[in-house]
Each structure stands twice: as C-alpha cells, then as structure tokens.
Enzyme design. Structure first.
Site, PDB file in Angstrom:
ATOM      1  N   GLU A 174      -3.777  -5.850   3.159  1.00  0.00           N
ATOM      2  CA  GLU A 174      -3.655  -4.940   4.112  1.00  0.00           C
ATOM      3  C   GLU A 174      -5.009  -4.725   4.997  1.00  0.00           C
ATOM      4  O   GLU A 174      -5.867  -4.043   4.819  1.00  0.00           O
ATOM      5  CB  GLU A 174      -3.302  -3.518   3.462  1.00  0.00           C
TER       6      GLU A 174
ATOM      7  N   GLU B 242      -2.126  -0.535  -5.261  1.00  0.00           N
ATOM      8  CA  GLU B 242      -3.376   0.346  -5.222  1.00  0.00           C
ATOM      9  C   GLU B 242      -3.734   1.431  -6.323  1.00  0.00           C
ATOM     10  O   GLU B 242      -4.130   2.555  -6.282  1.00  0.00           O
ATOM     11  CB  GLU B 242      -3.184   1.294  -3.703  1.00  0.00           C
TER      12      GLU B 242
END
Ligand code: NAG
Ligand code: NAG
Ligand code: NAG
Ligand code: NAG
Ligand code: NAG
Ligand code: NAG
Length: 827
Positions: free
Chosen positions: A254, A182
């Site tokens: 995710e 991320e």
C-alpha cells in the site's frame, strides 16, 4: 494453443508441458516475483469492486492498464458477501468472480487480499457483526470460534475463485494472495502475546493449506513473521524498509496515493511529485512490486461500506477519481514513470547495484550494472535545496529538492519526479438537464414515529441500557430505546444522556427535544436538554444511530456503540441533582425505522398513495422525500448536489448511494494554507498539506453511477432526511474536464492536451512564455506569444486532443525573456 510437432518424442514432451502451459507459474526470489521463470517488475493498483459498479469495472481496469499498471489488487469484503451467517451475496458489485474475469480479460494480473480482516475504512474492518453472537468469539486471536469462521470464509472465496480458474496456475490472473492485514501494528497491544502469535502462525498455516499455487503475503507484519509468507510494506514511503529475509522480494502493498476523508475533515491531496518521488525511491532501493492504494477509490455505497465517520466519497485523491475520470497530472505523471521503470526491468532485477551517498545521506546515487549497460537513480531528499551531482563519467546533473532523477543509461535524465510533463486537468460540474431550472417536483411523507413514541411496541424489554451493535446486529444504523415514567404534576427537568455515540435524538411524549452527535470522530458524548413532564405517564424515546462501525486499532470490535449503561437521568433544574435515574428502568428495544421495514426507498406501488404533494415541508426531521428526474444525456459521470440537506440516506431507482451529510462543515486546518510537494507528506500533524475545502460542506456531491440511471424514462430519487433539510435545492450535474493546461520547459518538448468523454477543445485561452499567474482554469497569462496561441488554436480547437511542439518561433518577436511555455485550453 501449442502447435504439435510430428516427432513422437517431442510430442510427448509437449503434452506434458501443456498440462502446465495453460497456467502461469508464480514464484519469487530475493529480487522479485518470478513469473514463468522470469523476474518481473510489477506495478499494481487497488480498485475495490464494491466501491464501483460492474458496469464501471472494464473502463477502470482499461484506464489502469493504459496508466502502465500490470496488476489490479482488491480486498475481499466479508460482511458484504455474508451479511447474515451462511447467507451469501455474490451479486452485482459483489460479483467477485466477474471482477477478476474483467481483470483477466484486460490481460492484467490480480492480487487477492482476502484478509478477511481488511481495515480499508470499511464497516467493522470487513468483519460481519454477527460474529459477535457466536459464543467464545474473540476476534483475530487464537480461538476456535474465530478461526473456524475465518477458515470457512477463506475457503469459500478460494474455492469460488478456483472453480472459475482464477489462480495463475490455472491460467487465471491471480499471482499473489494475502492473509490477515496489518496485524503487526496491533499484535503487541492485544494483551495476550501468546494467543496473538499462535493466531498469526495459524493464519499462515491455514492459508498455505488452501493450495492456491501462488505465494501468500502478510502486509505490515514485521515481527513474528511466519516462515511461509512474505512480509510486505505499507505507507507513504517505503525506501527505508526491507523485508525480514533475504530470500524474499521487497514488496510494497500500500503506497497511499492520497488519503480517505472523514465528515469533519477537508479533502486530502497528495501531490503527483511526491508520489512519484516515493515510487522512484522504492525502485531505486530494490523494490520490485508496488501497489497504489488506491488507484481508484470510488464510493461507499450503502451502509456496510465506509468506516466510522468516513464520507460516502472514497475518492482518496487517487489517479482515477471517484467517478472513474482520469485525474491529471497525477495519472499521467505516474504513467511516464512506469514507462521509464519498465524500460529498465531487466537491469533493475538482474543487475549488480551500488548505492553511493554523495557527501550527505540525503543525496544518493544508485548504479545498476548488467553486462555492459548501466542505469542510474539520483535521489535528493533535501526538502529545501537542489543539488548538483557529478556521476562517474564526469557529467553533472541538477536534481531539484525532494526528487529523484532516473537515467536509464546513466547519461540522460529520462524522468525527474518533480518535473511534470503531463497536462493538468480541472474538472468542472455542469448542470445536467438544462430544462430543470425550477428544481425538481418533490413529494414527501413523514417517517412514522408514532409507534416509537409510546413504549408499547418494542421487540423486547430489559431493565438495562444495552450496547447497540449487539442489540441491532448492525442490520440498521438505528436503534430505539424507550421507557416511561409516572409523574405527579407538571415540572421542568434536564434530560441527561451519556452515550458512546455516534448520534442521538431524544423525544419526550412524542416531541423531539434534542439532537447531538459525536463531533470530530470522537465517540462518547453527553446530551443535556430541557424537557417538560406532564402529570401521569410520560414517554421517553431515544433514537441512537451509528455512522459506520470502527475498523481499526487493537480490539476495535470491543468498542461499544449506543447508550451502553447510560446513565440516562432527569436532572432537577434548580438543585442540579438527579431527580430520576432511568438507567435501570424497563427499556423497550427496536432496531430500524418504520420506513426501513416498509422499504420506502423502493417506492413500492403500495406506498404510492402515501406520498404527499402540495407544499413541501423543509427543515423537518424524519422526513422521506421523492422526486423524479431525467438522466443527463451522454457518458459523463453524474453527481447529485445535495447542498441544503441535513443528514440522511439517498437512493436512486432503489440503489443506495450512501449516507449524505452536507450540513457537516469540514474543519479549518492549517494544511489548507500550505502546499509544497517538498517534504514528507502525512495524513496527520505537520505532514498535512495541500488540503482543500476547509470550512466547506465536507461532501455535497454524491455519485450516481450511470448504470443506476435509465435513459429516456423518469428516474426516482428517494431521500430519508433525518435531521431536517431543504430538498428543493437538489440538482444533478455531470463531471468532466473543463480546462486543460500544460507546460513545456524547453524548445522541442511536445505539449499534449486532451478533453474527456468525447468533448472537444472549444478555445485556447492562454499561450504564454514565462511565469504565469494563477492556477489552471484561471491563468492570467505571463508574456503572451501570438505565434504560440495561433499554433495551438489551429491544432486544437474542435479536437478532443492535440499535440503541438514548442518551437523557437513562439519566442521570436514575442519580446518574452523565458522559454517556458504555458498553455490553457477550455473543453
Ligand atoms: C561488452 O563490450 C565489449 C567491448 O565493447 C564487447 O566486446 C562485449 O561483447 C560486450 N559484452 C556484452 C555482453 O554485450
Ligand atoms: C548547480 O549548477 C548550476 C549550473 O549548472 C548552477 O546554476 C546552480 O547554482 C548549481 N546549484 C547548486 C546547488 O550548486
Ligand atoms: C459514559 O459512558 C462511558 C461508556 O460506557 C463511560 O466510560 C463513562 O464513564 C460515562 N460517563 C459519564 C459521565 O457517565
Ligand atoms: C450540574 O452538575 C454536574 C455534575 O453533577 C456538573 O457537571 C454541571 O456543571 C452542573 N451544572 C450546573 C448548571 O451547575
Ligand atoms: C442499575 O443496576 C446496576 C446493576 O445491577 C447497579 O450497579 C446500579 O447501581 C443500578 N443503578 C441505579 C441508578 O439503580
Ligand atoms: C511502513 C510505513 O511507512 N508506515 C508508515 C505509514 O504511515 C504512517 C503515518 O501516515 C506512519 O506512521 C508509518 O510509519
């Protein structure tokens, strides 16, 4: 494994092939991962090895496989593996090689997300606190100190896994690996775009240099994507997202199956209908690899797991609950979806496709065609209305609001994400050992605060209020700040402390005068508390505690903890002006508590005589408690109910179960009062819904894994109660299915019911047609069908599971209008 042919030429070819044959070749193209030359539709789920025990792994992995998963994904937990620089831990729950071998033994693939920054609601995002001590260190930027440490750790993990032959090319399960995490979310907030860009390109180059033989991914890296990695998607939904290049597949790393829980928050629940909707839309829009974050969330055992203010439970509302139980209907509804998607693997990955919006962008038909066959998805994103969609063949299909219908042949709906056919299970907690009705026999000892109540015995002194993480090296939650001052006569003051948190206890001359913590995950707070100074030397002792270090956000590692700079002042109660500013006094420092140094939690022989019996003090801060108990028999997971306690840490047989804080009551939030699977689910704002546990202790039950318990011998629980509580109410329970309910919409549908852990169905309580009032476990029934009740009772009572077909007979003579059958059984 190959049978060798006798033909010399073939023999030669086979021998050459055999060198690779033991391995699996992994690549990708614009449609999907390509494994041994075949495009593959892959469904994966996250299970973090330190959030369960090695004894739990095989069962969790087996349940994941039975739930229709192809792969298990995990992060790698740097601060767990290297708690002190170059001192490694690969034991117990940190035995990463054993974890991957379990995945391999189950015949599944694995996805390795090294990070080593992992976020994950994990202490400091997985980065070891000792990194800060290295000079010139700048986290996650282009600088030698960080890059060297990151490369050293990454190489260590890769080498360990290579040595165990865990990568696909070596015959192992790992088909994909991830570097960083991320970074795209923070990269433009780091105040140095050039360094950030150089860093992320360095990460990709360093990773590729590792020669793992499988592709590298970077999740949520949508800008400045290095050329030799695959960028992927994270989120609750991923249908509108597409990768940056056309030669890489659409991967969802995710898909949040629920949400984590903080001490101040109620429980999050994401409905099975909404997750199924998001997964179906992902595969409708060319998705090819999807990972559930989490498939099993587990428990934040010990103090290095868990991020700031994250509860010890990391249940996540995942398809497998914290204890490893199957969560129904989520697990079964997704399993049904996986089966349908798998049956369409070939056409989805090889077929031509056409998306057609039906009058409105909210309604879309996607038709995949291959040779003479076709497969269709119809998605309806309206959150308030069903739509009727007519396909090419003239047939009309009713698609409920916020759902996707899947028609593997474009004719028959095999799955609709809003129609649950699986049973709903209500988990119940039952008292563990019936004989313990009077509670456990406790003994106690005080935490020895005495050495900290004078300023004599610190590790060092400084005329300054220091930052806590740097000072303690995060080796303990606790840091003592102590000073003294001479005072003439007796006077009253207000002690004022400004701290960056997370929690503070203040003592004056050995007496506890105040306690405060940063509420609602905020960090900076002020404590003001009345104090009385006597004539002569007065001691001021401040105990600051961290509750997990920050794990997310740009420059999260710079976020201070403790009483950085203060001020710490004594304020005149009359004039409200500063009488003494102690901020630059001579402060003495010591990290950790006396009991931590003694390892009181291990209940060592040398400490046995220290434990006191007799009347047990309650609501006494800084107290250690100990009790022995019998392990509940059987296989069902065990929890300790810690209601009545304040805040502290709990151990069973020396194993850290995590921080407890049952006195923290979850906030009252609107999301507790609305629950409709239709409409966008979010972790914040209006997207919050279906919350439970508002105004209740945010966590009262703590998981005691079976492997921590000894059968047939006494087990020891040790508590360190920091804030003051009543241990006499502590009790043990087992968790299993208590009620199983299911519905059949039409005659001919099968209704399957199952208990868990070998428990059998003891009664069928409801078998009714039409609308049923109440919830599973407490249905009040609608229109009773005696025939259905008799059929289910005959087929199910005394069995662990049963299946009964809904027939016309159930309605005949019942006088009921509706044919929808609802059944409830007790386990
Ligand atoms: C497609 O259908 C046609 C007509 O039914 C048939 O002749 C042909 O062999 C089929 N092709 C394939 C690839 O199945
Ligand atoms: C869809 O069709 C059914 C009949 O097949 C009808 O009852 C329903 O009202 C229709 N719904 C809409 C939104 O048109
Ligand atoms: C409290 O400490 C924080 C962090 O050091 C600082 O930013 C803030 O200004 C201080 N507040 C007061 C009221 O002293
Ligand atoms: C005392 O002074 C502080 C600022 O110096 C102020 O915030 C606080 O409200 C005052 N308290 C009283 C009781 O006047
Ligand atoms: C404490 O020391 C700092 C740095 O020398 C200085 O800026 C500050 O004014 C001092 N505070 C007091 C209350 O003396
Ligand atoms: C890629 C993606 O869908 N990201 C979303 C993840 O969820 C957060 C909020 O929960 C959104 O803000 C992101 O856009």
């Amino acid at each position: 494994m190959e049978r060798v042919s006798w033909q010399p030429l073939a023999l030669l070819l086979l021998a050459a092939a055999a060198a690779v044959a033991s391995g699996t070749e992994v690549g990708y193209d614009g449609r999907s991962m390509v494994i041994d030359g075949e495009r593959r539709l892959l469904i994966s789920g996250s299970i973090h090895y330190p959030r369960s025990t090695p004894e739990m792994w095989p069962d969790l992995i087996r349940k994941a496989k039975e739930g229709g998963l192809d792969a298990i994904e995990t992060y790698v937990f740097w601060n767990g593996h290297e708690p002190r620089r170059r001192q490694y831990n690969f034991e117990g729950s940190y035995d990463i090689v054993r974890f991957f071998k379990e995945v391999q033994d189950a015949g599944m693939y694995a996805i390795l997300r090294i990070g080593p920054y992992i976020c994950g609601e994990w202490n400091y995002g997985g980065l070891p606190a000792w990194l800060r001590d290295i000079s010139g260190m700048q986290f996650r930027m282009h600088n030698n100190p960080f890059e060297q440490e990151m490369e050293t750790f990454t190489t260590l993990i890769v080498d360990k896994l290579k040595e165990a032959k865990m990568f696909a090319g070596q015959g192992g399960p790992i088909i994909l690996s991830q570097i960083e995490n991320e970074y795209g979310n923070v990269m433009d907030k780091l105040n140095n775009d050039e360094s950030a860009s150089e860093y992320i390109h360095w990460c990709a180059a360093m990773a590729n240099k590792q020669n793992v033989g499988v592709p590298w991914i970077m999740c949520q890296q949508d800008q400045d994507v290095p050329p030799n990695v695959i960028n992927t998607c994270n989120g609750f939904y991923c249908h509108d997202w597409f990768p940056k290049r056309t030669d890489i597949p659409k991967i969802w790393t995710e898909n949040w199956t629920g949400w984590f829980k903080a001490w101040d928050k109620p429980d999050f629940h994401r409905s099975a209908e909404d997750i199924a909707f998001s997964v179906a839309m992902f595969f409708q829009t060319r998705g090819s690899l999807q990972n559930y974050y989490m498939y099993h969330g587990g428990t934040n055992f010990g103090r290095t797991s868990g991020g700031p203010y994250i509860t010890t439970s990391y249940d996540y509302d995942a398809p497998l609950d914290e204890y490893g139980n199957i969560r129904q209907p989520k697990y079964g509804h997704l399993k049904d979806l996986h089966n349908v998607l798998k049956s369409m693997e070939k056409i989805l990955l090889h077929g031509d496709y056409k998306d057609t919006t039906m009058g409105n962008t909210n309604v879309m038909v996607t038709k995949y065609t291959l040779d003479n066959s076709s497969a269709c998805f119809i998605s309806n994103k309206f959150d308030d209305k069903e739509v009727n969609v007519t396909l090419d063949d003239g047939a009309t299909h009713v698609v409920p609001a916020w759902s996707v219908s899947i028609l593997p042949d474009c004719k028959t709906v095999a799955y609709n994400s809003a129609k649950i056919k699986t049973q709903t299970s209500v988990m119940v907690k039952r008292p563990g050992v019936e004989t313990v009705t009077d509670g456990l026999a406790w003994s106690w000892m005080p935490e020895n605060l005495h050495p900290f109540m004078t300023d004599e015995k610190g590790n060092f002194r400084k005329n300054e209020l220091l930052e806590q993480i740097a000072t303690s090296g995060d080796q303990s939650d606790y840091l003592w700040y102590r000073t003294s001052l001479e005072h003439k006569g007796e006077s009253n003051y207000k002690l004022h402390v400004n701290t960056t948190g997370h929690e503070l206890y203040a003592f004056v001359n050995g007496k506890l005068v105040g306690r405060h913590y940063a509420p609602n995950g905020g960090f900076v707070f002020q404590m003001e508390t009345p104090v009385k100074l006597h004539s002569g030397k007065n001691y001021i002792s401040l105990l600051s505690a961290t509750i997990g270090l920050k794990n997310y956000g740009a420059l999260f590692e710079m976020m201070p903890a403790g009483i950085v700079g203060g001020p710490v002042k004594l304020v005149d109660t009359v004039t409200n002006t500063t009488a003494y500013d102690l901020s630059n006094s001579s402060w003495s420092y010591k990290a950790g508590l006396a009991g931590e140094y003694r390892e009181t939690h291990l209940d060592k022989a040398k400490d046995r005589s220290q434990w006191r019996g007799g009347t047990i003090p309650v609501h006494r801060p800084f107290t250690w408690y100990k009790a022995t108990f019998e392990a509940p028999t059987g296989e069902e997971p065990v929890v300790a109910d810690l209601l009545g306690l304040g805040k502290g840490v709990v151990w069973v047989n020396g194993n850290n179960l995590g921080r407890y804080w049952p006195s923290y009551v979850a906030a009252d939030m609107d999301g507790c009062r609305r629950c409709d699977y239709r409409g966008t689910f979010m972790a914040d704002g209006d997207g919050q819904k279906c919350l439970t546990g508002c105004n209740e202790p945010s966590q009262r039950f703590y998981h005691v894994p079976r492997s921590f318990l000894k059968a047939g011998e006494p087990n020891t629980m040790v508590l360190f109660e920091e804030a003051g509580g009543d241990p006499t109410r502590v009790s043990f329970h087992t968790v299993a299915v208590g009620a199983a309910c299911a519905e059949a919409a039409e005659v001919g549908d099968e209704v399957a019911l199952a208990c868990s852990h070998g428990r059998t169905i003891s009664s069928v309580d409801v078998a009714s047609l039409g609308v049923t009032r109440g919830k599973c476990g407490a249905y009040q029934g609608g229109c009773e069908s005696k025939a259905a009740l008799a059929a289910f009772t005959a087929a199910c009572v005394g069995k662990e599971s049963c299946t009964v077909r809904h027939t016309e007979d159930f309605r005949a003579g019942s006088g009921c209008d509706s044919g929808v059958l609802t059944v409830q059984a007790t386990c």
